[in-house]
Design a protein around this motif. Sequence first.
Motif, PDB file in Angstrom:
ATOM      1  N   UNK A  65       1.149  -1.671  -0.349  1.00 19.35           N
ATOM      2  CA  UNK A  65      -0.347  -0.053  -0.241  1.00 19.35           C
ATOM      3  C   UNK A  65       0.566   1.222   0.108  1.00 19.35           C
ATOM      4  N   UNK A  66       2.272   1.173  -0.057  1.00 16.23           N
ATOM      5  CA  UNK A  66       2.477   2.080   0.248  1.00 16.23           C
ATOM      6  C   UNK A  66       4.018   2.761   0.850  1.00 16.23           C
ATOM      7  N   UNK A  67       3.345   1.935   1.832  1.00 16.44           N
ATOM      8  CA  UNK A  67       4.546   2.492   3.465  1.00 16.44           C
ATOM      9  C   UNK A  67       5.758   2.562   2.953  1.00 16.44           C
ATOM     10  N   UNK A  68       6.888   1.992   2.496  1.00 20.33           N
ATOM     11  CA  UNK A  68       8.441   1.525   1.862  1.00 20.33           C
ATOM     12  C   UNK A  68       8.336   2.761   1.380  1.00 20.33           C
ATOM     13  N   UNK A  69       7.575   2.759  -0.205  1.00 16.51           N
ATOM     14  CA  UNK A  69       7.787   4.101  -0.506  1.00 16.51           C
ATOM     15  C   UNK A  69       7.703   5.052  -0.253  1.00 16.51           C
ATOM     16  N   UNK A  70       6.495   5.525   0.466  1.00 14.84           N
ATOM     17  CA  UNK A  70       6.350   6.764   1.135  1.00 14.84           C
ATOM     18  C   UNK A  70       8.087   7.271   1.948  1.00 14.84           C
ATOM     19  N   UNK A  71       8.263   6.563   2.883  1.00 18.45           N
ATOM     20  CA  UNK A  71       9.466   6.791   3.319  1.00 18.45           C
ATOM     21  C   UNK A  71      11.032   7.193   2.732  1.00 18.45           C
ATOM     22  N   UNK A  72      11.014   5.623   2.170  1.00 24.67           N
ATOM     23  CA  UNK A  72      12.477   6.315   0.403  1.00 24.67           C
ATOM     24  C   UNK A  72      12.395   7.291  -0.249  1.00 24.67           C
ATOM     25  N   UNK A  73      11.127   7.805  -1.089  1.00 26.27           N
ATOM     26  CA  UNK A  73      10.637   8.718  -1.683  1.00 26.27           C
ATOM     27  C   UNK A  73      11.224  10.178  -0.874  1.00 26.27           C
ATOM     28  N   UNK A  74      10.431  10.027   0.072  1.00 28.39           N
ATOM     29  CA  UNK A  74      10.767  11.454   1.417  1.00 28.39           C
ATOM     30  C   UNK A  74      11.964  11.385   1.676  1.00 28.39           C
ATOM     31  N   UNK A  75      13.199  10.530   1.841  1.00 24.22           N
ATOM     32  CA  UNK A  75      14.423  10.811   1.933  1.00 24.22           C
ATOM     33  C   UNK A  75      14.701  11.036   1.186  1.00 24.22           C
ATOM     34  N   UNK A  76      14.746  10.711  -0.392  1.00 21.50           N
ATOM     35  CA  UNK A  76      15.638  10.857  -1.157  1.00 21.50           C
ATOM     36  C   UNK A  76      15.331  12.071  -1.224  1.00 21.50           C
ATOM     37  N   UNK A  77      14.241  12.647  -2.218  1.00 21.26           N
ATOM     38  CA  UNK A  77      14.339  14.640  -1.920  1.00 21.26           C
ATOM     39  C   UNK A  77      14.582  14.876  -0.749  1.00 21.26           C
ATOM     40  N   UNK A  78      14.687  14.365   0.453  1.00 22.62           N
ATOM     41  CA  UNK A  78      15.303  15.299   0.846  1.00 22.62           C
ATOM     42  C   UNK A  78      16.641  16.002   1.108  1.00 22.62           C
ATOM     43  N   UNK A  79      17.293  14.843   0.838  1.00 19.87           N
ATOM     44  CA  UNK A  79      18.636  14.424   0.453  1.00 19.87           C
ATOM     45  C   UNK A  79      19.756  14.972  -0.225  1.00 19.87           C
ATOM     46  N   UNK A  80      18.848  14.680  -1.360  1.00 20.38           N
ATOM     47  CA  UNK A  80      19.191  14.338  -2.430  1.00 20.38           C
ATOM     48  C   UNK A  80      20.247  12.738  -3.463  1.00 20.38           C
ATOM     49  N   UNK A  81      20.235  12.582  -4.583  1.00 18.83           N
ATOM     50  CA  UNK A  81      21.484  11.071  -4.440  1.00 18.83           C
ATOM     51  C   UNK A  81      22.270  11.169  -4.057  1.00 18.83           C
ATOM     52  N   UNK A  82      23.011  12.218  -4.084  1.00 21.91           N
ATOM     53  CA  UNK A  82      24.760  12.338  -3.388  1.00 21.91           C
ATOM     54  C   UNK A  82      24.402  12.045  -2.007  1.00 21.91           C
ATOM     55  N   UNK A  83      23.827  12.569  -1.197  1.00 22.93           N
ATOM     56  CA  UNK A  83      23.210  12.459   0.329  1.00 22.93           C
ATOM     57  C   UNK A  83      22.945  11.299   0.855  1.00 22.93           C
TER      58      UNK A  83
END
Length: 346
Positions: A65-83
Amino acid sequence: MQAFLKGSSSQSVKAQKPSSASGGEKKQRAVPWVEKYRPKCVDEVAFQEEVVALPNLLFYGPPGTGKTSTILAAARELYGPELYRQRVLELNASDERGIQVIREKVKSFAQLTVAGTRTDGKPCPPFKIIILDEADSMTGAAQAALRRTMEKESRTTRFCLICNYVSRIIEPLTSRCSKFRFKPLANDIQQERLLDICSKEQLKYSKEGIEALVRVSEGDLRKAITFLQSAARLNAEREITQQSIIEIAGVVPTKLIEQLLQICYKGTFEKLEVAVKDMIDQGYAAINVLSQMHEVVMEEKLNDKQKSAIAEKMAEVDKCLADGADEYLQLLSLCSVIMQNASQSS
């Protein structure tokens, strides 16, 4: 809260095309579609605006239902690909769920301090994120150890616990988290996402095929995408139909369920034995037969007393099947109870 993975986004993953093998070039690695079409930013995950503030989080609800996808997407947007790799620690608690993991991996990662800027100069949260997937599989001792770590390292780290059953998480942990319940995805939301993938993968499909896909997945988008990919591989040059989805999903045809119930209502025990044995011999899983029979029986014209007796027997059979009991004997036992209760009304 309802997690909806948007299909129409400028940042969605493009369909991968295999590169030519000539000239020494290697073909691109085949990727499961559930990963290929996993959201890469928060904009692709709708109805999750509360997550952006990122306190300690607890996501719970059915699979897919999107639990893992939600937090991973939020983390990628917060930190960017580098961090991202430096700031996010993802652990699957079903594999790593002991107290030693909490004491070593989690504690050592949580103690490190980080800056509040990204390598591209943009601001980012001055903390790290630890994601514990399938946290309801953690031992009680590990959950107790995690409680203290969450408390001590709150300045440098945020935790996101992901589970299917929130009742298996100890109260001291749930009280330290903002809880978000993920419901099974609505049929129209699943259908929109599946049609978007069909368009990107250039698949031929029938309307009935997509409806069957939505129906058998029961709100689990990950399961629906996996079935779609399997159907595409098996029907490379043909249309994805209702029949192909039913075969891949292992669903028992409705006609067979109805025939079995008709024998329960009007047939003899000898015919019932043959019908149940034939169904098992065809390779249909007893748990699937049980689930589909439950849906049909509850709609039948039986009184409340008969339905309650049948439902109670279904619960017993479900428990026995989970414990590894013989499928033929359990189905035969269930059908016998249905036959007995049906005869009382005739």
